[in-house]
Design an enzyme around this catalytic site. Sequence first.
Site, PDB file in Angstrom:
ATOM      1  N   HIS A  36       0.836  -1.206   0.000  1.00 52.07           N
ATOM      2  CA  HIS A  36       0.000   0.000   0.000  1.00 52.07           C
ATOM      3  C   HIS A  36       0.869   1.253   0.000  1.00 52.07           C
ATOM      4  O   HIS A  36       0.520   2.252  -0.649  1.00 52.07           O
ATOM      5  CB  HIS A  36      -0.915   0.004   1.227  1.00 52.07           C
ATOM      6  CG  HIS A  36      -1.909  -1.112   1.256  1.00 52.07           C
ATOM      7  ND1 HIS A  36      -1.782  -2.180   2.114  1.00 52.07           N
ATOM      8  CD2 HIS A  36      -3.030  -1.333   0.528  1.00 52.07           C
ATOM      9  CE1 HIS A  36      -2.801  -3.005   1.928  1.00 52.07           C
ATOM     10  NE2 HIS A  36      -3.571  -2.522   0.966  1.00 52.07           N
ATOM     11  N   GLY A 146      -3.043  -1.868  -7.394  1.00 54.26           N
ATOM     12  CA  GLY A 146      -1.876  -2.734  -7.446  1.00 54.26           C
ATOM     13  C   GLY A 146      -1.999  -3.812  -8.502  1.00 54.26           C
ATOM     14  O   GLY A 146      -3.090  -4.354  -8.737  1.00 54.26           O
ATOM     15  N   GLN A 152      -8.881  -7.403 -11.178  1.00 49.40           N
ATOM     16  CA  GLN A 152      -9.609  -6.266 -10.628  1.00 49.40           C
ATOM     17  C   GLN A 152      -9.270  -4.990 -11.388  1.00 49.40           C
ATOM     18  O   GLN A 152     -10.153  -4.174 -11.680  1.00 49.40           O
ATOM     19  CB  GLN A 152      -9.280  -6.091  -9.149  1.00 49.40           C
ATOM     20  CG  GLN A 152      -9.892  -4.846  -8.517  1.00 49.40           C
ATOM     21  CD  GLN A 152      -9.592  -4.759  -7.041  1.00 49.40           C
ATOM     22  OE1 GLN A 152     -10.260  -5.388  -6.230  1.00 49.40           O
ATOM     23  NE2 GLN A 152      -8.566  -3.998  -6.678  1.00 49.40           N
TER      24      GLN A 152
END
Length: 284
Positions: A36, A146, A152
């Site tokens: 992150h 990411g 996704q």
Amino acid sequence: MKTLHTAADIRRALEPHRRRSTIALVPTMGALHAGHVALLDAARRVCDVVVISVFVNPSQFGDPADLARYPRNEAHDERLAAGAGVDLCFAPRVEELYPAGYATWVEVDGPAQDLEGAHRPGHFRGVATICTKLFNIVQPHVAFFGQKDAQQVAVVRRLVRDLNLDIDIRVVPIVRDLDGLALSSRNVHLSAEERLSAVSIPKALEAGLSAFRDHQDPVAAARAVLSGHPGVDIDYVAVANFEGQPTLVIAARVGATRLIDNVPLDLEGSGSPRNKLGLERVSR
């Protein structure tokens, strides 16, 4: 850094910045780690205002036990986000985004089918819905995701394209631990023995990538590595085409923990022998 819990508050905080600043959004489900931080660093480099959302989205979990087990640590997340230079943290409660009587969902076909879409029915409906809501609330110029969640990313890009959303989607490479395992909030559930089994996943990707470059079957090569580890229960090993990029993808369970990973397939050599995937590795 300010932490805000309602859509009205985050909109109010961003209003002074909308005309003259570039706003970045980094959507997360919390339990933040160095992967992150890489997203936040990328956002900080190119945008004036960085917003992180921290929300464990219940609509993308098909199993209530999996939702309950998902790691949460709000104090840790706030410290890490502040240290990474985040300006605003949007941490809504479930009732803020899914009030009583909520009945509107966003469905994406195409890239949402097969793979995770087949193994986790309803998952991408939840992802597409929460991303649409966050995009509407924050109204970022750029959003960062990411590479680890490659399918996704393809779903979100299709969503942005099909709904004519004026958002630039940026993708940040996978960050791996020194043993090669892709950083994931779910890794905390792995025992020491399970961790050793889980490392077979990046090894399988390396084998698949090498096979592809030798004009051999990458799926067979990856499966051969995974089959040597009885602690790994394979959901799928496949080559997916994400917006024209062939990508070797793996989903597997190690104990009670489900892990996903991938590597884009190309014919160019990259990285040193210790980093055959050509991806960033960090120590924790």
